[in-house]
Design an enzyme around this catalytic site. Structure first.
Site, mmCIF file in Angstrom:
data_model
loop_
_atom_site.group_PDB
_atom_site.id
_atom_site.type_symbol
_atom_site.label_atom_id
_atom_site.label_comp_id
_atom_site.label_asym_id
_atom_site.label_seq_id
_atom_site.Cartn_x
_atom_site.Cartn_y
_atom_site.Cartn_z
ATOM 1 C CE1 TYR A 100 -3.658 2.309 -0.046
ATOM 2 C CE2 TYR A 100 -3.847 2.113 2.344
ATOM 3 C CZ TYR A 100 -4.286 2.641 1.148
ATOM 4 O OH TYR A 100 -5.375 3.501 1.140
ATOM 5 C CB VAL A 119 15.643 -5.037 7.982
ATOM 6 C CG1 VAL A 119 15.068 -3.728 7.454
ATOM 7 C CG2 VAL A 119 16.855 -5.457 7.166
ATOM 8 C CG LEU A 120 12.537 -1.033 12.962
ATOM 9 C CD1 LEU A 120 11.585 -1.989 13.677
ATOM 10 C CD2 LEU A 120 13.035 0.058 13.909
ATOM 11 C CB CYS A 168 5.487 -3.884 8.771
ATOM 12 S SG CYS A 168 4.265 -4.535 9.939
ATOM 13 N N GLY A 169 2.643 -2.434 7.424
ATOM 14 C CA GLY A 169 1.460 -2.784 6.648
ATOM 15 C C GLY A 169 1.115 -4.248 6.771
ATOM 16 N N GLY A 171 2.823 -6.627 5.595
ATOM 17 C CA GLY A 171 4.035 -7.432 5.585
ATOM 18 C C GLY A 171 4.683 -7.631 4.237
ATOM 19 C CD GLU A 230 -9.351 -6.273 10.108
ATOM 20 O OE1 GLU A 230 -9.001 -7.060 9.205
ATOM 21 O OE2 GLU A 230 -10.489 -6.262 10.602
ATOM 22 C CD GLN A 231 -1.690 -2.072 7.941
ATOM 23 O OE1 GLN A 231 -0.922 -1.654 8.819
ATOM 24 N NE2 GLN A 231 -1.847 -1.439 6.790
ATOM 25 C CB CYS A 279 -4.748 10.729 -4.150
ATOM 26 S SG CYS A 279 -5.236 11.052 -2.441
#
Length: 390
Positions: free
Chosen positions: A144, A178-179, A183-184, A186, A208-209, A361
């Protein structure tokens, strides 16, 4: 969660007052500056169904324009083209600041709208709308953020190319930790672990994510946490943040950069992928703030620069904002294609709201009012210099 069932408001008889005619004349003269007509034949012309539209737009600005579209007061065959033309002609500035927008500006100065206590608001309002909505709209990995269309011909490849570009800019090596801040679902964590052999910790404020990302990455060296970035205090080889900085807020930019710095190894890199604004501000668009991204705030170059000074070395600043136009148009096409499936859980007003979000947008990025930046930062400077990748 699905929005409440609301019906579109039906057209009413046009008002006959002098105020109405003056409002219509003013709107018409403004639109002519952008080559847009009322009830015209071009695909970017407005088709007006309710004459109250004119006074609503003049008094409420972009909030009134967007809400009137949701209410069915007007339509446009190519909404993205309408917004593009209106923004390129500077019509928003000509309308002036509404009382609501002035209140948003005051609120943005006085309050910290993205404090730790308020961090979950956007997650609940936007990202927890339902995973099925995003499955239908996004690519197969549910990325996303803006795709990278330099050589890609479709959304799937544009998103894969973007994730690969991020990994290459970090010079990511197998076994590195890695951080991933924000992360949405994934997509980066899965890609970096599967393609590059990295170990990834991803954080999100969306329930939910987090649940879906945990299932997707269950067989990989990936840990997904439901957490606010301010709670982090551990070491990583690299840090990435893809499309989350827009929710940090101008009062927290400095804190955000300090958190990243304390979590990044001395020789690591931080890649920040964010939408950017051409000018500094303290609040987002009124309609977008109310309906899509509550408390959202696009950073400017000056605001980012102030936040990283003097603790960071800016290694690379890459703008591919025009690619977001194409990404949003692809998301819109997917959304409309799957609307019959989504209509089971979402009503017609939601469809108009989401369509307005995606297409307005797209028009804003096409008009180059919004940018998309990938910024690479280091703590002490890359020895010998950083090699920019495109």
């Amino acid at each position: 969660m699905a929005p409440s069932k609301l019906r579109l408001r039906q057209s009413e008889h046009p008002a006959s007052s002098d105020a109405h005619h003056l409002a219509r004349d003013k709107i018409q003269s403004l639109l002519q500056l952008a080559g847009i007509s009322l009830d015209g034949q071009q695909p970017w012309d407005l088709q007006v169904h309710d004459a109250r539209l004119y006074e609503r737009v003049l008094s409420q600005g972009t909030l009134g324009l967007g809400e009137a579209y949701m209410d069915g007061w007007w339509d446009c065959q190519c909404l993205d083209q309408f917004v593009f033309r209106a923004l390129r002609a500077g019509l928003r500035e000509r309308v002036g600041v509404s009382a609501y927008e002035a209140w948003l500006a005051l609120r943005g100065v006085v309050a910290n709208l993205q404090s730790k206590a308020r961090a979950s608001i956007v997650g609940e309002h936007h990202y927890d709308l339902g995973n099925q909505l995003y499955r239908c709209m996004l690519d197969s990995h549910m990325t996303y953020t803006c795709g990278y269309w330099r050589t890609a011909e479709d959304l799937e490849h544009a998103q894969q190319d973007k994730l690969d570009l991020v990994c290459r800019k970090l010079d990511l090596q197998a076994g590195q930790r890695v951080l991933d801040i924000g992360c949405g679902w994934g997509s980066f964590a899965e890609f970096a672990a599967r393609r590059y052999g990295a170990e990834v910790v991803g954080i999100t404020i969306s329930q939910e994510q987090a649940e879906l990302a945990q299932r997707r990455c269950a067989d990989l060296p990936v840990e997904i946490r439901l957490a606010d970035y301010r709670t982090l205090d551990e070491s990583f080889d690299h840090v990435v943040s893809l499309g989350m900085f827009e929710h940090v807020g101008w009062k927290n930019y400095r804190t955000y950069m300090q958190v990243v710095r304390r979590c990044l190894s001395d020789h690591g890199l931080f890649l920040l992928h964010t939408i950017g604004s051409n000018q500094s501000g303290v609040h987002g668009d009124p309609w977008m703030d109310k309906y899509i991204f509550p408390n959202g705030d696009l950073p400017s170059i000056a605001q980012i620069g102030k936040a990283i000074e003097p603790d960071w070395v800016m290694e690379d600043w890459h703008n591919f904002g025009a690619d977001y136009d194409r990404t949003l148009m692809a998301w819109h096409a997917n959304f409309e294609q799957h609307w019959e499936q989504l209509a089971v859980d979402y009503d017609l007003r939601f469809q108009r709201m989401w369509r307005y979000y995606l297409l307005s947008c797209a028009g804003a990025f096409r008009a180059r009012k919004n940018q998309l930046w990938q910024i690479v930062l280091s703590k002490h400077g890359v020895h010998g210099g950083y090699r920019s990748l495109r």
